[in-house]
Design a protein around this motif. Sequence first.
Motif, mmCIF file in Angstrom:
data_model
loop_
_atom_site.group_PDB
_atom_site.id
_atom_site.type_symbol
_atom_site.label_atom_id
_atom_site.label_comp_id
_atom_site.label_asym_id
_atom_site.label_seq_id
_atom_site.Cartn_x
_atom_site.Cartn_y
_atom_site.Cartn_z
ATOM 1 N N MET A 165 23.110 -62.646 51.017
ATOM 2 C CA MET A 165 22.889 -61.036 50.090
ATOM 3 C C MET A 165 23.783 -59.892 49.886
ATOM 4 N N LYS A 166 23.768 -59.870 48.744
ATOM 5 C CA LYS A 166 24.998 -58.154 49.262
ATOM 6 C C LYS A 166 24.162 -57.331 48.548
ATOM 7 N N ASN A 167 24.104 -56.266 48.877
ATOM 8 C CA ASN A 167 23.760 -54.744 48.660
ATOM 9 C C ASN A 167 24.730 -53.417 47.855
ATOM 10 N N LEU A 168 24.088 -53.958 46.425
ATOM 11 C CA LEU A 168 24.704 -52.195 46.042
ATOM 12 C C LEU A 168 23.751 -51.442 46.108
ATOM 13 N N VAL A 169 24.368 -49.913 46.539
ATOM 14 C CA VAL A 169 23.455 -48.685 46.738
ATOM 15 C C VAL A 169 23.840 -47.991 45.975
ATOM 16 N N ILE A 170 22.164 -47.129 45.361
ATOM 17 C CA ILE A 170 23.748 -45.743 44.512
ATOM 18 C C ILE A 170 22.607 -44.423 45.356
ATOM 19 N N LEU A 171 23.468 -43.472 45.245
ATOM 20 C CA LEU A 171 22.954 -42.267 46.013
ATOM 21 C C LEU A 171 22.685 -41.634 45.216
ATOM 22 N N GLY A 172 21.467 -41.001 45.075
ATOM 23 C CA GLY A 172 21.161 -40.499 43.977
ATOM 24 C C GLY A 172 20.242 -40.903 42.639
ATOM 25 N N ALA A 173 19.446 -40.363 42.445
ATOM 26 C CA ALA A 173 18.309 -40.882 40.959
ATOM 27 C C ALA A 173 17.671 -40.131 40.370
ATOM 28 N N GLY A 174 19.196 -38.763 39.375
ATOM 29 C CA GLY A 174 19.740 -38.131 39.225
ATOM 30 C C GLY A 174 19.801 -38.826 37.614
ATOM 31 N N THR A 175 20.570 -38.453 36.835
ATOM 32 C CA THR A 175 20.385 -38.829 35.677
ATOM 33 C C THR A 175 21.590 -39.463 35.484
ATOM 34 N N ALA A 176 22.465 -40.002 36.531
ATOM 35 C CA ALA A 176 23.892 -40.415 36.045
ATOM 36 C C ALA A 176 22.583 -41.806 37.437
ATOM 37 N N GLY A 177 21.884 -41.285 38.190
ATOM 38 C CA GLY A 177 22.363 -42.485 38.866
ATOM 39 C C GLY A 177 21.138 -43.835 37.993
ATOM 40 N N THR A 178 20.259 -43.131 37.780
ATOM 41 C CA THR A 178 19.130 -43.430 37.232
ATOM 42 C C THR A 178 19.514 -44.702 35.824
ATOM 43 N N MET A 179 20.643 -44.427 35.075
ATOM 44 C CA MET A 179 21.210 -44.843 34.260
ATOM 45 C C MET A 179 21.896 -45.780 34.864
ATOM 46 N N MET A 180 22.561 -45.729 36.333
ATOM 47 C CA MET A 180 23.503 -46.811 36.516
ATOM 48 C C MET A 180 22.059 -48.123 36.949
ATOM 49 N N ALA A 181 21.028 -47.639 37.683
ATOM 50 C CA ALA A 181 19.786 -48.871 37.980
ATOM 51 C C ALA A 181 19.661 -49.492 37.008
ATOM 52 N N ASN A 182 19.160 -49.078 36.129
ATOM 53 C CA ASN A 182 18.885 -49.781 34.513
ATOM 54 C C ASN A 182 20.064 -50.620 33.725
ATOM 55 N N HIS A 183 21.031 -49.893 33.999
ATOM 56 C CA HIS A 183 21.930 -51.263 33.627
ATOM 57 C C HIS A 183 22.592 -52.275 34.745
#
Length: 416
Positions: free
Chosen positions: A1-19
């Motif tokens: 399994m590969k890992n994608l990690v997002i640093l920061g769950a503000g405006t931009a990080g939250t949008m990326m997780a949802n996309h």
Amino acid sequence: MKNLVILGAGTAGTMMANHLHHHLKTPDWNISIIDERDKHYYQPGFLFLPFDIYTPDDIIKTVDEFIPKDVSLIKSRVDKILPEENKVQLADGKQLDYDVLIIATGAKISPEETPGMGGEEWQKSVFDFYTFEGALALRNKLRDWTGGNLVVHITEMPIKCPVAPLEFAFLADSFFKNKDMRDKVGITYVTPLSGAFTKPKATEALTHLLDEKHIRIESDFAIEQVDNENKQIIDYGGRAIPFDILVTVPTNKGDELMDRSGMGDDLNYVPTNKATLQSKVYPNIFVLGDASDIPASKAGSVAHFEAEILTDNILHFVKGEPLSEEFDGHANCFIETGNDKALLIDFNYTHEPVEGSFPFPGIGPLRLLKESRMNHMGKLAFRWIYWNVLLKGTHIPFVSANMSESGKHYEKALNE
Ligand SMILES: Cc1cc2nc3c(=O)[nH]c(=O)nc-3n(C[C@H](O)[C@H](O)[C@H](O)COP(=O)(O)OP(=O)(O)OC[C@H]3O[C@@H](n4cnc5c(N)ncnc54)[C@H](O)[C@@H]3O)c2cc1C
């Protein structure tokens, strides 16, 4: 399994997780998002809080309610990135591996960069409105202030939402008029720029509004210190501006983790390709929102447009395809001008804000670079759109990630 990690769950990080959770699924991909906070602040609301237009409840929700269930939300401070090892280190020393990393750690105020700014008058007569705590303290001060010199000040560029300090000055004018005490308040707008804004056409319109509202402008002001004792700000040339209340926007910087990771510039912003949003140094690291050094405005609308383009680019990257060089710096900002009116500006790397209509050419209903009540309604509606559409990564119909030139008066701008 590969890992994608997002640093920061503000405006931009939250949008990326949802996309991305729609595309990168288990068992092939695991997506994690890390933030040190539980609370998600609607930062544009910090402008309205000091004037009692919004309450804290209007602008605070929890981070977890916007993160999809199949994305792991980790509550921790990120200590550093180890880009050569493809690892992220958390505050407790734990390390996480990544195949793809998205940096969305935003920008924050650093009053400590200016001598005296965070001194004994901080949150007594020297305030910021770029943090929840600052905006709330200012609200409490303004509720029973009896008048004097109000100085609205920008320390240095770039700052988040570069129009917000102007909006603050305009709203202050209306606020004191409504309280029947405008004659007891002198408002001065102090900027390091040579005019009201960074773009010439918008500067013209905004200077006119400052004049109309009797707001004095002091330009080219490179602050040296805040003199707490005499309540004045002083620039390197010795120019002194007295205040009873100073509302300042301190230097904005990226998070210190970039410095600890050896990945930031002087202001801890991450060097980023302005068209692809890929790190200039590490191909499997991407940056969006306020954390990057690209010459676009630091605004939620920009993060929204970037997120649409970056989602495509991450999918290209994981398939080994070339990235599209598509991001054009598109920004779309409402500017509150007081008295329930606002301006709207739409611009990108190459086109400055001009007059016209938005989003439908010739129809509107929003007018560009013109004050209207409809634009003010748009600004207020933006809060609902933010919580219900933007953060969830939903496309806004008729508003494209790249700027449309239709319905905008470029010829007129060129001939003038
Ligand atoms: C007063 C004000 C008015 C504004 N008005 C507008 C407006 O009208 N329109 C508009 O489009 N934009 C506006 N903005 C700008 C907009 O809010 C920001 O551009 C947007 O929030 C940027 O999103 P971001 O994800 O890059 O950063 P943020 O939303 O700030 O998110 C960054 C996240 O990273 C986390 N983080 C940072 N470092 C670490 C670490 N080391 N470890 C763990 N977590 C970390 C933070 O806790 C935070 O949750 C305004 C901003 C302000 C301050």
